[in-house]
Design an enzyme around this catalytic site. Sequence first.
Site, short mmCIF file in Angstrom:
data_model
loop_
_atom_site.label_atom_id
_atom_site.label_comp_id
_atom_site.label_asym_id
_atom_site.label_seq_id
_atom_site.Cartn_x
_atom_site.Cartn_y
_atom_site.Cartn_z
N GLU A 1 0.79 -1.38 -0.03
CA GLU A 1 0.12 0.00 0.10
C GLU A 1 0.85 1.34 0.06
O GLU A 1 0.46 2.17 -0.81
CB GLU A 1 -0.99 0.21 1.24
CG GLU A 1 -1.94 0.87 1.16
CD GLU A 1 -3.12 0.96 2.14
OE1 GLU A 1 -3.05 -0.23 2.74
OE2 GLU A 1 -3.75 1.92 2.26
N ASP A 2 1.92 1.34 0.72
CA ASP A 2 2.58 2.67 0.88
C ASP A 2 4.03 2.62 0.23
O ASP A 2 4.63 3.66 0.36
CB ASP A 2 2.95 2.94 2.43
CG ASP A 2 1.59 2.91 3.28
OD1 ASP A 2 0.50 3.25 2.66
OD2 ASP A 2 1.43 2.71 4.44
N ASP B 1 -2.08 -4.57 13.90
CA ASP B 1 -1.67 -3.49 13.40
C ASP B 1 -2.51 -2.19 14.05
O ASP B 1 -1.91 -1.15 14.46
CB ASP B 1 -2.09 -3.58 11.98
CG ASP B 1 -2.04 -2.32 11.13
OD1 ASP B 1 -0.86 -1.33 11.37
OD2 ASP B 1 -3.11 -2.11 10.39
#
Length: 726
Positions: A76-77, A139
């Site tokens: 995602e990042d 998370d």
Amino acid sequence: MMRQYELVERVRRYNPNADEDLLNRAYVFAMKAHGAQKRASGDPYFSHPLEVAAILTEFKLDDATIVAAMLHDTIEDTPVTREELDRVFGVEIGGLVDGLTKLNKLDFASKHAVQAENFRKLLLAIADDARVLLIKLADRLHNMRTLHYVPAPKRARIAQDTLEIYAPLAGRMGMQGLRSELEDLAFRYLMPEAHQLIIARLEELKSKNGALIARIAAELKDQFARRGIKCDVRGREKQPYSIWRKMERNSIAFEQLSDIYGFRILVEKIEDCYEAVGVAHTTWPSVMGRFKDYISTPKQNDYRSIHTTVVGPGLQRVELQIRTYDMHEIAEYGIAAHALYKDGRSALHTGESGAYRNLRQIIEALSSDDSEKFLEHTKLELFQDQVFCFTPKGRLIALPSGATAIDFAYAVHTDVGNSAVGCKINGRLSPLISVLRNGDEVLIAGSASRTPPAAWDSIVVTGRARAAIRRATREAAKAQFGGLGRQIVERAFERAGRKFSDAKLKTALPRLARHAIDDVFIGVGRGEIYSADVVRAIYPDFQEERRAGPAIAPNESGWFGLARANQLVFRAPGKDPALPLRGLDADTPVRFAPKGGAVPGERIVGIRTPGEGITIYPIHSSALIDFDDKPEQWLDVRWDLDQAKKSLFPTQILVTTLNEPGALGAVASTIGETGANIDTVVFNPTGPDFREIRFDLEVTDIQHLNAVIAQLRDKPVVSKVERISG
Ligand code: MN
């Protein structure tokens, strides 16, 4: 920040056979991937996935889970892709990280659209591996632990989600420790005053009662020891959030809460549990209605323990939870503990994660607790019939299972469905008929055309898509009939030598019992209105000499039956190859015009040629011009079809395609898809850019023929389709 060797050390403590090389590679890979990224706290971003991995070591999870935790934000990042993870770490780990990426998308997408309960269901649906949920919870826990760095407005939203979604989920997975930490962190940010108040009161109580907990614990232990029960007694203060909930639920003040103190009595064997209850109840008065035996009747999440409340030492009400060490581990670690015990510890130690395969079933089994109304059974079944997919912008689209990308397109918007020509599923070009799976991201490619192929009707599974497809094909067919009808009408006026205009037709609408001129054209195109009637509606004096009854009535011509009925009854060839005429001399031969044969549903005329018999033409056939001045040869005929037994009728179309490879194949297969037979294919000479191809077809009726034409016109390689009208 935790060092590389520290993490490895933590894993090795519970799994001496851990794959150190794998853990080290993941550490370095994630650190490099996140590079100079920073968290809101100013820490290097990598500290976050590392802490998440560390949290999961407390649950003694397998290598793949720990590694996936370190990598969980890379897709995602960072520029890292699923393919890269698959290549470097294998598909198991790649799949876990991919699952987390999908969950994050969900986080972002469904804020307003989906209720908390649905959201929890979604989490379960999309995480097809329970380890994805474990990583997600870790998370969330780390994000909650560091929430004070996040700007205040965002903080409240994250805390709210935690309270509504993630804490109950942890509870459902049997992870009580995780659940209460999540709840307390969320509580602190959502209701800071209430939280402060309770903390202050607890402090006050502690200073007032001094070593009360230790004293009670000592006395309990002493009593049990005297009766020969070996046990650990652990005193605990209730969590601020559970105190708050109790105050709220019972509308009482802090002072009125009687059981701020609780004790856990941990024993070796189940028999010891019951013996300990006996000891407690014979030593101190028990409080009515507070005895619960979750050992003989475990909670849905497999929680087992005996609860009771007694008026204990110092006349203090204390709650006792009595359980074995094994039960305690399950209460704290929930499904993570199941992973350890289900298939035995050996599974973990060989580094194999087969033990997790059953976890999903466990979650599902966990999910029918009425008290929480979380995934109750009937709803769960209903829910398993669904798939959840996303648009590239993260909009959530829920569909019944078995739904295709076409259904998806219609669920997004009818226009998107009608114009869909292709799609990408998870970034890969895929056929529109692909069946979607949970978590798929679907991008629909559209064209300018707004007519879906009629064949989709039988592929889609959603009512919405089916209705839209039918509506669109109906509209297209209407347009098709409308165009045909206009041609016929204009010809009829031409032949009658009368002037035609839309405005004139408009004035005649009431006489035709239609509301719009398009309805007239469609009616004519479908053969429901006779073009001569349209002429007459505008020019009432118009006499259709050629086809009108009296003109072909002469008895002396020998057409007796004809004179009576002014009509030929015409049978489909499949039923009777001789095409007999009802009520007429059976010996009169009848045949179709060799070119542009008529098909059922359209107006037809018969032309009688002495010595040859009768030839049937469609009313719009240009061949009829030759008979314009021979009215005595014209006959009105009509179809008399056996509806139960569909026959095929010959017809011809002329298709102009781009001169491209595959064009003929595309056209032929489109025709085939409609169920029409191709009898003959003839290429006409044309220029270099186009190819003109004549198809001799067999169709069931005019609707069928029009559907063939409409679908061909929809093909990008087709530039023109015409019916050959002879
Ligand atoms: Mn994260």
